[in-house]
Design a protein around this motif. Structure first.
Motif, PDB file in Angstrom:
ATOM      1  N   GLN A  84     -81.138 -42.824 102.117  1.00  0.00           N
ATOM      2  CA  GLN A  84     -81.322 -41.542 101.432  1.00  0.00           C
ATOM      3  C   GLN A  84     -81.069 -40.361 102.355  1.00  0.00           C
ATOM      4  N   ARG A  85     -81.341 -40.524 103.643  1.00  0.00           N
ATOM      5  CA  ARG A  85     -81.100 -39.438 104.593  1.00  0.00           C
ATOM      6  C   ARG A  85     -79.607 -39.206 104.765  1.00  0.00           C
ATOM      7  N   MET A  86     -78.803 -40.260 104.686  1.00  0.00           N
ATOM      8  CA  MET A  86     -77.355 -40.080 104.738  1.00  0.00           C
ATOM      9  C   MET A  86     -76.865 -39.357 103.482  1.00  0.00           C
ATOM     10  N   ASN A  87     -77.411 -39.751 102.320  1.00  0.00           N
ATOM     11  CA  ASN A  87     -77.037 -39.065 101.092  1.00  0.00           C
ATOM     12  C   ASN A  87     -77.368 -37.576 101.173  1.00  0.00           C
ATOM     13  N   ARG A  88     -78.512 -37.254 101.761  1.00  0.00           N
ATOM     14  CA  ARG A  88     -78.880 -35.846 101.901  1.00  0.00           C
ATOM     15  C   ARG A  88     -77.916 -35.128 102.830  1.00  0.00           C
ATOM     16  N   ALA A  89     -77.584 -35.750 103.958  1.00  0.00           N
ATOM     17  CA  ALA A  89     -76.664 -35.116 104.909  1.00  0.00           C
ATOM     18  C   ALA A  89     -75.283 -34.913 104.292  1.00  0.00           C
ATOM     19  N   LEU A  90     -74.819 -35.903 103.527  1.00  0.00           N
ATOM     20  CA  LEU A  90     -73.516 -35.765 102.871  1.00  0.00           C
ATOM     21  C   LEU A  90     -73.544 -34.663 101.821  1.00  0.00           C
ATOM     22  N   GLY A  91     -74.648 -34.573 101.084  1.00  0.00           N
ATOM     23  CA  GLY A  91     -74.776 -33.499 100.106  1.00  0.00           C
ATOM     24  C   GLY A  91     -74.808 -32.136 100.764  1.00  0.00           C
ATOM     25  N   LEU A  92     -75.566 -32.017 101.852  1.00  0.00           N
ATOM     26  CA  LEU A  92     -75.628 -30.748 102.562  1.00  0.00           C
ATOM     27  C   LEU A  92     -74.279 -30.399 103.189  1.00  0.00           C
ATOM     28  N   ARG A  93     -73.537 -31.406 103.615  1.00  0.00           N
ATOM     29  CA  ARG A  93     -72.195 -31.155 104.152  1.00  0.00           C
ATOM     30  C   ARG A  93     -71.307 -30.547 103.076  1.00  0.00           C
ATOM     31  N   SER A  94     -71.327 -31.122 101.874  1.00  0.00           N
ATOM     32  CA  SER A  94     -70.530 -30.568 100.781  1.00  0.00           C
ATOM     33  C   SER A  94     -71.031 -29.183 100.375  1.00  0.00           C
TER      34      SER A  94
END
Length: 391
Positions: free
Chosen positions: A129-139
């Protein structure tokens, strides 16, 4: 270095750097006429100042990805930031066309290393889930960059046509910060993993085993082509509605970026409640509605929902595509296969005006969005059928 060892400063450097990949071309958009006049070149040649870096990103990204798999993402990422500062900032002192074009090519190489470097850093430093958050914040950071940097470029352009090039120099302190905040991930030291194949034959073998990778590249190509159908053709539609002020047009396009930033920022919470497939299906349906809305818009007010609804879908698709690459690509080839995502995206941006432009002589500007609605509908039906078979 474990995935739990990253710091808040690391994430901020990654996100700040993510905005630079959007800024690369967007910041100069408002000053293209001034470049044309000052360098005494044609409109098409002045436009090359905007597009040249994109061509280099497409060509160099696979090289960057392969290097990242071999030496880890940290050093290529930092090198990319330094190249970015050098190639972009050179415009402050260059006052002739060919040297400026060469500097833009250097900028493109820098973006290629930053783009893939960010992707693999997120893969290596985060999980679940932390990777999903980082990817979302990147976008989300990309979307914010698409709103903020063109406004800064336009403001500096009132001083001189060269002033906006100074903004590229922000990559230099970011590079220095990356030296002290971005850790080595251990990717280059992991000798226990068997290499999954090299060269074209190795890539083809992986794609045969994991054909879903091709679907992700097609999705990312289409998402970027759709985005640039808005960027290129929506101002022409707005002109038909009597909206011609550059400030007014920029507000419509900024609304797209703000909406995409919002949906991307909450991506991790959304994907935790459903799945990437469902979120992408929702995005495709949002795009269908957005493009149909564009074909029907008949006033300044009714033209607003298109850019907002499209942006909401964009914020769901972009992080999903990166997450799928992490899940599907062999671990020792994540840099390489994520770099193909960059190449497919920038190819979609480049070809969008060409492909959708074929519709204009036959059906007019609204026909562009009708065609986009049809393509998005086909995509939604295809994905819906696939989801139905999985159920």
């Amino acid at each position: 270095m474990t995935k739990s060892s990253e710091t808040r400063a690391t994430l901020w450097v990654i996100l700040a750097s993510a905005t630079l990949t959007v800024m690369a071309g967007a910041i100069l958009g408002p000053i293209v006429p001034a470049i044309q006049s000052s360098l005494d070149v044609s409109e098409s040649l002045a436009g090359l100042i905007i597009t040249t870096h994109g061509a280099l990103i497409v060509l160099v990204s696979p090289i960057a990805g392969t290097l990242i798999d071999r030496v880890g993402p940290r050093r290529p990422f930092i090198a990319g930031l330094l190249l970015y500062a050098a190639g972009g900032g050179a415009g402050l002192i260059i006052d002739s066309f060919i040297p400026l074009l060469i500097s833009r090519a250097v900028l493109g190489v820098g973006v290629a290393f930053i783009y893939s470097g960010i992707t693999v850093l997120i893969y290596d430093l985060y999980e679940g889930q932390r990777m999903n958050r980082a990817l979302g914040l990147r976008s989300s950071a990309n979307s914010v960059g698409g709103v903020v940097w063109p406004l800064i470029g336009g403001a500096l352009g009132t001083l001189s046509w060269q002033a906006p090039f100074g903004v590229y120099l922000i990559a230099l302190p970011l590079g220095l910060l990356a030296v002290v905040t971005v850790p080595e991930t251990g990717r280059s030291k992991d000798t226990t993993r068997a290499r999954s194949g090299t060269g074209i034959a190795g890539v083809a073998a992986i794609l045969r085993r994991r054909p879903a990778l091709l679907s992700v590249y097609v999705l990312y190509f289409a998402a970027n082509a759709f985005l640039y159908s808005i960027v290129v053709f929506y101002p022409q539609l707005l002109a038909e509605l009597g909206i011609t002020s550059s400030l007014s047009i920029s507000l419509y396009l900024s609304a797209n970026g703000v909406a995409g930033g919002i949906s991307a920022a909450i991506y991790d919470r959304l994907v935790a409640r459903t799945s990437r497939h469902v979120l992408v299906a929702i995005a495709l349906l949002l795009w269908v509605g957005a493009f149909i809305g564009a074909t029907l818009a008949n006033s300044a007010l009714t033209a607003v929902p298109t850019v907002v609804v499209f942006g909401l879908g964009q914020g769901l698709v972009f992080p999903s595509a990166f997450a799928w690459i992490e899940a599907l690509a062999p671990t020792d080839r994540q840099g390489q296969f994520s770099s193909y995502l960059a190449s497919s995206g920038y190819t979609g941006q480049f070809l969008s005006p060409v492909l959708f432009g074929l519709v204009v002589p036959l059906f007019g500007i609204r026909g562009v969005f009708g065609a986009a609605a049809l393509i998005a509908t086909l995509g939604a039906l295809t994905l819906g059928t696939a989801l139905g078979r999985r159920a």
